[in-house]
Design an enzyme around this catalytic site. Sequence first.
Site, short mmCIF file in Angstrom:
data_model
loop_
_atom_site.label_atom_id
_atom_site.label_comp_id
_atom_site.label_asym_id
_atom_site.label_seq_id
_atom_site.Cartn_x
_atom_site.Cartn_y
_atom_site.Cartn_z
N MET A 1 0.85 -1.18 0.00
CA MET A 1 0.00 0.00 0.00
C MET A 1 0.88 1.24 0.00
O MET A 1 2.03 1.20 0.42
CB MET A 1 -0.92 -0.02 1.22
N CYS A 2 0.36 2.33 -0.47
CA CYS A 2 1.10 3.58 -0.58
C CYS A 2 0.20 4.74 -0.16
O CYS A 2 -0.96 4.54 0.19
CB CYS A 2 1.58 3.79 -2.02
N ARG A 3 0.74 5.92 -0.19
CA ARG A 3 -0.01 7.15 0.01
C ARG A 3 0.38 8.11 -1.10
O ARG A 3 1.57 8.19 -1.48
CB ARG A 3 0.32 7.80 1.35
N ASN B 1 -2.00 3.58 -5.75
CA ASN B 1 -2.07 3.25 -4.33
C ASN B 1 -2.85 1.95 -4.22
O ASN B 1 -4.07 1.93 -4.42
CB ASN B 1 -2.76 4.39 -3.58
#
Length: 236
Positions: free
Chosen positions: A1-3, A115
């Site tokens: 996961m990312c932002r 994301n």
Amino acid sequence: MCRHAAWLGAPRSVASLVSEPEHGLLRQSYAPRMQRHGLINADGFGIGWYDAGRAEPVRYRRSVPMWADANLPALAEVARSSCLLAAVRSASEGMPIEESATAPFADGAWLLSHNGRVARGPVRELAGDAGAESTCDAAWVAAAVFVRRRAGLTLGDALSEVVVTAGAKDPAGRLNLLACDGSSLAATTWGDTLFLNLEDGVLVASEPLDDRSGWQAVPDRSLVLASIDGVRVQPL
């Protein structure tokens, strides 16, 4: 996961997404507040912005944590644009940790961040013969979107087609995409959070960058289209 986060409006610095807000991407790299998968985003970061002297956007990508880059604070203060995109990365299991696997991905004037995660098979099929910057799933998602843009689809239609088709083939996929071209933004929600703030321009982020009251949650499985003419949110 990312932002990830992006800005469209009057020129402002990259630091306005990264370090100036209390919960900007720098803080989200080690202490995200709403992240559902993973605890930190320490597998690289990237920023992109547009300059009138260049036909294509400028990118700065690293495979180290955002807080570990001693050059970033000064760069983020002086890099200014009316359109900015930045992302911090938490690599999915089995994905490479390298600069070429770090958003934003680019094709001509377009920048794109992913994301989430998705099976590589379906998105490689969607990309066809188009190459990708990396073997990671996000790079293949970007390649699938870019090949549709080159074929004449609008950015919104390209994002929608890739997200809906890949999501149907991988029900566990998470496909929050964020893209821009210097004068417009587009984003999708598919399995994770996204917020809008329209107080001074168009500010889009995985989670609010500060505690102002102007943030609005975007419903899941939505498409956001933004330009100087306004913002539209519609179901996917």
